[in-house]
Design a protein around this motif. Sequence first.
Motif, PDB file in Angstrom:
ATOM      1  N   VAL A  88       0.829  -1.195   0.000  1.00 27.59           N
ATOM      2  CA  VAL A  88       0.000   0.000   0.000  1.00 27.59           C
ATOM      3  C   VAL A  88       0.867   1.251   0.000  1.00 27.59           C
ATOM      4  O   VAL A  88       0.569   2.242  -0.679  1.00 27.59           O
ATOM      5  CB  VAL A  88      -0.966  -0.015   1.201  1.00 27.59           C
ATOM      6  CG1 VAL A  88      -1.722   1.301   1.308  1.00 27.59           C
ATOM      7  CG2 VAL A  88      -1.957  -1.160   1.073  1.00 27.59           C
ATOM      8  N   ARG A  89       1.961   1.242   0.764  1.00 29.15           N
ATOM      9  CA  ARG A  89       2.874   2.395   0.773  1.00 29.15           C
ATOM     10  C   ARG A  89       3.465   2.614  -0.613  1.00 29.15           C
ATOM     11  O   ARG A  89       3.628   3.755  -1.053  1.00 29.15           O
ATOM     12  CB  ARG A  89       4.006   2.168   1.780  1.00 29.15           C
ATOM     13  CG  ARG A  89       3.576   2.121   3.223  1.00 29.15           C
ATOM     14  CD  ARG A  89       3.017   3.432   3.687  1.00 29.15           C
ATOM     15  NE  ARG A  89       2.626   3.394   5.082  1.00 29.15           N
ATOM     16  CZ  ARG A  89       1.849   4.290   5.673  1.00 29.15           C
ATOM     17  NH1 ARG A  89       1.381   5.301   4.966  1.00 29.15           N
ATOM     18  NH2 ARG A  89       1.531   4.181   6.935  1.00 29.15           N
ATOM     19  N   LEU A  90       3.789   1.543  -1.293  1.00 30.06           N
ATOM     20  CA  LEU A  90       4.332   1.670  -2.642  1.00 30.06           C
ATOM     21  C   LEU A  90       3.277   2.223  -3.590  1.00 30.06           C
ATOM     22  O   LEU A  90       3.570   3.069  -4.450  1.00 30.06           O
ATOM     23  CB  LEU A  90       4.828   0.310  -3.128  1.00 30.06           C
ATOM     24  CG  LEU A  90       5.492   0.284  -4.513  1.00 30.06           C
ATOM     25  CD1 LEU A  90       6.716   1.189  -4.538  1.00 30.06           C
ATOM     26  CD2 LEU A  90       5.866  -1.131  -4.891  1.00 30.06           C
ATOM     27  N   ALA A  91       2.034   1.773  -3.441  1.00 31.08           N
ATOM     28  CA  ALA A  91       0.957   2.282  -4.290  1.00 31.08           C
ATOM     29  C   ALA A  91       0.719   3.768  -4.048  1.00 31.08           C
ATOM     30  O   ALA A  91       0.365   4.503  -4.978  1.00 31.08           O
ATOM     31  CB  ALA A  91      -0.324   1.497  -4.032  1.00 31.08           C
ATOM     32  N   ALA A  92       0.936   4.214  -2.824  1.00 31.54           N
ATOM     33  CA  ALA A  92       0.728   5.632  -2.513  1.00 31.54           C
ATOM     34  C   ALA A  92       1.740   6.530  -3.201  1.00 31.54           C
ATOM     35  O   ALA A  92       1.514   7.741  -3.307  1.00 31.54           O
ATOM     36  CB  ALA A  92       0.797   5.843  -0.999  1.00 31.54           C
ATOM     37  N   ALA A  93       2.841   5.981  -3.676  1.00 32.45           N
ATOM     38  CA  ALA A  93       3.859   6.791  -4.352  1.00 32.45           C
ATOM     39  C   ALA A  93       3.378   7.324  -5.692  1.00 32.45           C
ATOM     40  O   ALA A  93       4.000   8.224  -6.261  1.00 32.45           O
ATOM     41  CB  ALA A  93       5.134   5.974  -4.555  1.00 32.45           C
ATOM     42  N   GLY A  94       2.275   6.805  -6.208  1.00 31.45           N
ATOM     43  CA  GLY A  94       1.762   7.295  -7.485  1.00 31.45           C
ATOM     44  C   GLY A  94       1.380   8.754  -7.451  1.00 31.45           C
ATOM     45  O   GLY A  94       1.350   9.424  -8.489  1.00 31.45           O
ATOM     46  N   TYR A  95       1.086   9.290  -6.260  1.00 28.34           N
ATOM     47  CA  TYR A  95       0.702  10.691  -6.149  1.00 28.34           C
ATOM     48  C   TYR A  95       1.829  11.620  -6.559  1.00 28.34           C
ATOM     49  O   TYR A  95       1.585  12.744  -7.008  1.00 28.34           O
ATOM     50  CB  TYR A  95       0.269  10.993  -4.716  1.00 28.34           C
ATOM     51  CG  TYR A  95      -0.293  12.374  -4.541  1.00 28.34           C
ATOM     52  CD1 TYR A  95      -1.525  12.702  -5.095  1.00 28.34           C
ATOM     53  CD2 TYR A  95       0.395  13.350  -3.828  1.00 28.34           C
ATOM     54  CE1 TYR A  95      -2.054  13.962  -4.941  1.00 28.34           C
ATOM     55  CE2 TYR A  95      -0.128  14.615  -3.672  1.00 28.34           C
ATOM     56  CZ  TYR A  95      -1.360  14.915  -4.227  1.00 28.34           C
ATOM     57  OH  TYR A  95      -1.879  16.187  -4.074  1.00 28.34           O
ATOM     58  N   ALA A  96       3.057  11.181  -6.403  1.00 29.59           N
ATOM     59  CA  ALA A  96       4.203  12.036  -6.720  1.00 29.59           C
ATOM     60  C   ALA A  96       4.584  11.990  -8.189  1.00 29.59           C
ATOM     61  O   ALA A  96       5.441  12.747  -8.618  1.00 29.59           O
ATOM     62  CB  ALA A  96       5.406  11.627  -5.865  1.00 29.59           C
ATOM     63  N   MET A  97       3.958  11.114  -8.957  1.00 26.56           N
ATOM     64  CA  MET A  97       4.295  11.008 -10.370  1.00 26.56           C
ATOM     65  C   MET A  97       3.469  11.989 -11.182  1.00 26.56           C
ATOM     66  O   MET A  97       2.274  12.143 -10.933  1.00 26.56           O
ATOM     67  CB  MET A  97       4.044   9.583 -10.865  1.00 26.56           C
ATOM     68  CG  MET A  97       4.923   8.544 -10.193  1.00 26.56           C
ATOM     69  SD  MET A  97       6.676   8.883 -10.436  1.00 26.56           S
ATOM     70  CE  MET A  97       6.796   8.691 -12.207  1.00 26.56           C
ATOM     71  N   PRO A  98       4.071  12.663 -12.146  1.00 32.30           N
ATOM     72  CA  PRO A  98       3.297  13.561 -13.007  1.00 32.30           C
ATOM     73  C   PRO A  98       2.169  12.810 -13.703  1.00 32.30           C
ATOM     74  O   PRO A  98       2.314  11.652 -14.105  1.00 32.30           O
ATOM     75  CB  PRO A  98       4.331  14.066 -14.013  1.00 32.30           C
ATOM     76  CG  PRO A  98       5.647  13.910 -13.317  1.00 32.30           C
ATOM     77  CD  PRO A  98       5.507  12.690 -12.456  1.00 32.30           C
ATOM     78  N   GLY A  99       1.042  13.469 -13.848  1.00 30.18           N
ATOM     79  CA  GLY A  99      -0.111  12.827 -14.450  1.00 30.18           C
ATOM     80  C   GLY A  99       0.143  12.351 -15.861  1.00 30.18           C
ATOM     81  O   GLY A  99      -0.388  11.314 -16.280  1.00 30.18           O
ATOM     82  N   LEU A 100       0.968  13.084 -16.611  1.00 32.16           N
ATOM     83  CA  LEU A 100       1.217  12.698 -17.990  1.00 32.16           C
ATOM     84  C   LEU A 100       2.054  11.423 -18.078  1.00 32.16           C
ATOM     85  O   LEU A 100       1.880  10.617 -18.989  1.00 32.16           O
ATOM     86  CB  LEU A 100       1.919  13.838 -18.725  1.00 32.16           C
ATOM     87  CG  LEU A 100       1.904  13.769 -20.245  1.00 32.16           C
ATOM     88  CD1 LEU A 100       0.492  13.576 -20.759  1.00 32.16           C
ATOM     89  CD2 LEU A 100       2.518  15.017 -20.840  1.00 32.16           C
ATOM     90  N   VAL A 101       2.959  11.212 -17.126  1.00 32.84           N
ATOM     91  CA  VAL A 101       3.752   9.986 -17.108  1.00 32.84           C
ATOM     92  C   VAL A 101       2.847   8.787 -16.813  1.00 32.84           C
ATOM     93  O   VAL A 101       2.969   7.728 -17.435  1.00 32.84           O
ATOM     94  CB  VAL A 101       4.879  10.090 -16.071  1.00 32.84           C
ATOM     95  CG1 VAL A 101       5.615   8.766 -15.931  1.00 32.84           C
ATOM     96  CG2 VAL A 101       5.843  11.192 -16.451  1.00 32.84           C
ATOM     97  N   ILE A 102       1.927   8.968 -15.855  1.00 36.74           N
ATOM     98  CA  ILE A 102       0.959   7.904 -15.585  1.00 36.74           C
ATOM     99  C   ILE A 102       0.116   7.627 -16.813  1.00 36.74           C
ATOM    100  O   ILE A 102      -0.183   6.475 -17.145  1.00 36.74           O
ATOM    101  CB  ILE A 102       0.073   8.303 -14.387  1.00 36.74           C
ATOM    102  CG1 ILE A 102       0.923   8.435 -13.122  1.00 36.74           C
ATOM    103  CG2 ILE A 102      -1.037   7.286 -14.173  1.00 36.74           C
ATOM    104  CD1 ILE A 102       0.163   8.945 -11.920  1.00 36.74           C
ATOM    105  N   ALA A 103      -0.258   8.692 -17.524  1.00 37.39           N
ATOM    106  CA  ALA A 103      -1.052   8.523 -18.740  1.00 37.39           C
ATOM    107  C   ALA A 103      -0.287   7.730 -19.789  1.00 37.39           C
ATOM    108  O   ALA A 103      -0.853   6.853 -20.458  1.00 37.39           O
ATOM    109  CB  ALA A 103      -1.452   9.893 -19.291  1.00 37.39           C
TER     110      ALA A 103
END
Length: 549
Positions: free
Chosen positions: A378-393
């Motif tokens: 869960v802690r690892l999944a929470a790291a997604g908040y720090a990633m730019p939205g375009l990279v996630i896209a």
Amino acid sequence: MTAPNISQPTHRWKRPSVSRPLAAATGLLVIVILLPLLAVAVFGVQAILRPEVLVSLLGSVLPTYLLNTLLLAGFSGLIALALGVPSAWFVTAYEFSGRRILEWSLVVPMAIPAYVLAYAYTDALDPSGWLYQIIQTWFAWAGFNLPRIDIRSLWGASIVLGVALSPYVALLAKNAFAERQGAAFDAARAMGLSQRQVFFRLAVPLARPAWIAGLALVVMECFADYGTVAFFSVPTLSTGLFKAWFNYGDRSSAALIALVMMMTVAILLYLEHRARGRASWAASRIGTRAQPTPVAGISAVMMAAYCAIPGLIGFVIPVGLLLYSALSAQATPEVGLLIVQAMNTVVLASVAVVVIIPCAWLGAYGLRSGGVIATRSVRLAAAGYAMPGLVIAVGLLAWSGLFTEMADRWLHWRVALVGTGVLLLGAYLTRFFSVGLGAIESGLGRITRNLEWSASSLGLSPWKILSRVHFPMVRGATGIAALLVFVDVVKELPATLVLRPFNLETLAVSAHHLAADELLAQAAWPALMIAVVGLLPLLLLGPALRRDR
């Protein structure tokens, strides 16, 4: 006469644990959240296998990007703490004139994106801006030379982000301070502690899990920010990634920068968890709540002035500057189009809240179960908040392409997820899962384990403990989580720009298009509508949160 043999109960209370279906659901959730990050990690590892890319970045821009990002996050975090924690304490611990109004002043900055604040203040306070010229004239009239102050700098971006993100700290700290027990504070004052000592030596340590969670959100938002730092020309990891991937087409360098961001955020999350340690505080419905202390005179004026700073700098002044920019340029708004874009924005954000908040509860319950694997996942999944939205896209687009190819090859289905909204909701889940998780986790942390043990001894299943004990006591934190997610989705630009369904125009996308065409006066209208839409959850949830206290 023989005494009756009274058998003693041999069973022991067991710590309530998460049921297997709930554990499986939590594991599946973590996998879904990490899918786009996994794609980015694969690209990054491929880049590491090419040493020339790593050597080139280390010898040129990567150290500067990393240093500026850390400084930006550090300065912004300090500003958010300085504004959020004392103000939250003032409005909960003291009674003074205007306190109810100033409670709203703490949270209204979250209605305006940081990049909109940057547009508003730069247009006025840039050395060529109209307000800067007026101030310079006043200084010259008084016989002083105003030193050149360039707002397009690291400190300018830090101030804008610190003010815009201060509600993350203020909301969580205020909710924690509101749960304080009067007996503890009465005992502290009976021991001779002053009000200031009670704040620093009792209130702040007791609320540490809450304001550290808020600080973690601020830091991760600084890592993910692109609009503000790009507009202020501050070279950070985010701007470097965008330049490498989309300006230069160097995907290897961009993937390596993204991997550095992921590793740095993972380290920061680990440090945040260690900073909390085993700190938690329990709130009980039984007992006397501390009542606000009436204050008057200069103390009340100073408290009111301090609490007004976030609202003035983060909402009132920039709204005035945007209105002045639009009206002075005689930019006529398209009312019908703005209403349609506002409705699209509200519907999209509401659906995202419905998806993300239950997922945040799953993650928070997984953390509360105490399992090592569940906690780390869960802690690892929470790291997604720090990633730019375009990279996630981009990561989701890669998986979408793979899914389309496999469906066509194996099942002869011509199915594409692009343009359906599924990928966009997936990006929101990865991006804002941590927002809901932090608020709900801090709310669960205030519930003593004795309540769980008592409920378990009465035969309640984990699901009934969740519905009858946990959720009623964490309604306030759940409302705060929904508020934060709603407003963040309203303000999110990169992921929405790339993954939105066809012909779906939101306020953020409209403001971006107009600002990119240097039509800042016209962009003021959708930017102002973002502020209006962002105020909706505050107006709806504010009275409910006050009753919940």
